[in-house]
Design an enzyme around this catalytic site. Structure first.
Site, short mmCIF file in Angstrom:
data_model
loop_
_atom_site.label_atom_id
_atom_site.label_comp_id
_atom_site.label_asym_id
_atom_site.label_seq_id
_atom_site.Cartn_x
_atom_site.Cartn_y
_atom_site.Cartn_z
N GLU A 83 -12.61 -8.61 -14.95
CA GLU A 83 -12.99 -8.15 -16.29
C GLU A 83 -14.36 -7.49 -16.29
OE1 GLU A 83 -11.50 -11.29 -19.40
OE2 GLU A 83 -11.58 -9.30 -20.29
N ASN A 124 -4.57 -16.11 -15.14
CA ASN A 124 -4.08 -16.26 -16.51
C ASN A 124 -2.81 -17.09 -16.58
OD1 ASN A 124 -5.75 -15.17 -18.62
ND2 ASN A 124 -5.43 -13.13 -17.76
N ASP A 160 -8.50 -14.43 -11.60
CA ASP A 160 -8.07 -14.96 -12.89
C ASP A 160 -6.57 -14.72 -12.98
OD1 ASP A 160 -7.45 -15.55 -15.48
OD2 ASP A 160 -8.91 -14.19 -16.39
N ASP A 205 -16.75 -16.59 -20.75
CA ASP A 205 -15.96 -17.76 -21.15
C ASP A 205 -15.33 -18.46 -19.94
OD1 ASP A 205 -14.46 -15.45 -20.97
OD2 ASP A 205 -13.54 -15.62 -22.95
N HIS A 206 -15.46 -17.87 -18.76
CA HIS A 206 -15.00 -18.51 -17.52
C HIS A 206 -16.21 -19.07 -16.76
CE1 HIS A 206 -10.86 -16.58 -17.27
NE2 HIS A 206 -11.42 -15.89 -18.25
N ASN A 212 -14.52 -14.58 -13.45
CA ASN A 212 -14.23 -13.62 -14.52
C ASN A 212 -15.51 -13.48 -15.35
OD1 ASN A 212 -13.66 -12.54 -17.12
ND2 ASN A 212 -11.47 -12.87 -16.77
N ASP A 267 -8.27 -19.99 -13.18
CA ASP A 267 -8.85 -19.24 -12.06
C ASP A 267 -8.53 -20.00 -10.78
OD1 ASP A 267 -10.68 -17.11 -13.54
OD2 ASP A 267 -10.90 -19.02 -14.59
#
Length: 263
Positions: free
Chosen positions: A40, A155, A153, A253-254, A13, A224
């Site tokens: 993203e 989530n 991802d 941030d991943h 991501n 993930d």
DNA sequence: ATGACGCTACGATAGCGA
């Protein structure tokens, strides 16, 4: 494939591909994955930096969207042969969250599952409905008997083992009982959660918030995932997380999460 | 409870998403 021993496939991501392009290209150069699923993108189809990525030896297909979402598949082992774009099951869903291709004889679905916050609410309902559609489509993939994988991802924090402090996530859609149950049912169709299957007792994180020095404190979560169909699961030899890029400047941030398959 | 980022627009700060 000439003398290659393994195929390395990663999910990442990127959180805005154009803002993160230096990070992405540096990681591609250092890690040299054969196949990458990105999520993203946060860009339109027109704004996807195809030329920069091609310059590093990768063919790409992508499904962009203005401002939000967006997914892509990159390959340096032959051009991806696109087999799907948009998750089946709702013709009115306009969010760019799924792209699928055949690469090296593997059917690869790359997904960006809805976040679902705030919970409860319409966004959470959308998340659960999306997971129902994924469940139905994943069953179809398994029934095909093809070597297939679903990565991206998700989530979803699958279990308490996958979060540094479960109570901090108790009211978050990523750790909701409903989402966790749907993920569990999905995997139980016959998929192998690659990282967890090779590292049953380890703490593995793939995401850390930007705030409060989360990465430095290793206050992370595992969201993930790479799910393998039975014909692929028997070829799994390694799996891990590239934590280094998470520490770079202007980074996502991943962290990139990857597997290696025997070929 | 807090809060970092990228993206967008009747834009120069604020709302949204996550």
């Amino acid at each position: 494939m000439t003398k290659k021993q393994t195929l390395r496939i990663a999910t990442y991501n990127i959180n805005g591909i154009n803002s993160r392009l230096p990070v992405l290209l540096r990681w591609l150069e250092e890690a040299r994955p054969h196949v990458v699923g990105l999520q993203e993108l946060k860009c339109t189809d027109e704004a996807f930096p195809a030329k920069d990525i091609e310059a590093f030896g990768y063919s790409a297909i992508w499904h962009g969207q203005k401002s939000w979402n967006g997914v892509a598949l990159l390959s340096r082992v032959g051009e991806p042969v696109e087999t799907g774009r948009g998750l089946p099951g709702d013709p009115n869903d306009e969010q760019s969250r799924y792209i699928e291709a055949a690469i090296c004889g593997i059917l690869i679905g790359n997904l960006y599952l809805p976040n679902g916050n705030p919970w409860p609410g319409p966004k959470f309902d959308y998340k659960l409905a999306w997971m129902d559609r994924l469940d139905a489509y994943a069953r179809h993939l398994l029934d095909s008997g093809l070597p297939a994988m679903l990565m991206g991802d998700f989530n979803v924090i699958p279990t308490e083992q996958d979060v540094y402090k479960p109570e901090r996530w108790a009211k978050d859609a990523l750790f909701s009982p409903q989402a966790r149950e749907k993920f569990k049912v999905l995997v139980a169709q016959g998929w192998t959660d690659a990282l967890r299957s090779l590292h049953p007792d380890e703490r593995i994180y793939t995401f850390w918030h930007y705030w409060r020095n989360s990465f430095q404190r290793d206050a992370g979560i595992r969201i993930d995932h790479l799910l393998l169909s039975p014909p692929l699961a028997e070829k799994l030899v390694k799996a891990g997380v590239d934590r280094e890029p998470r520490g770079w400047d202007k980074t996502s941030d991943h962290a990139p999460t990857w597997i290696e398959l025997k070929v």
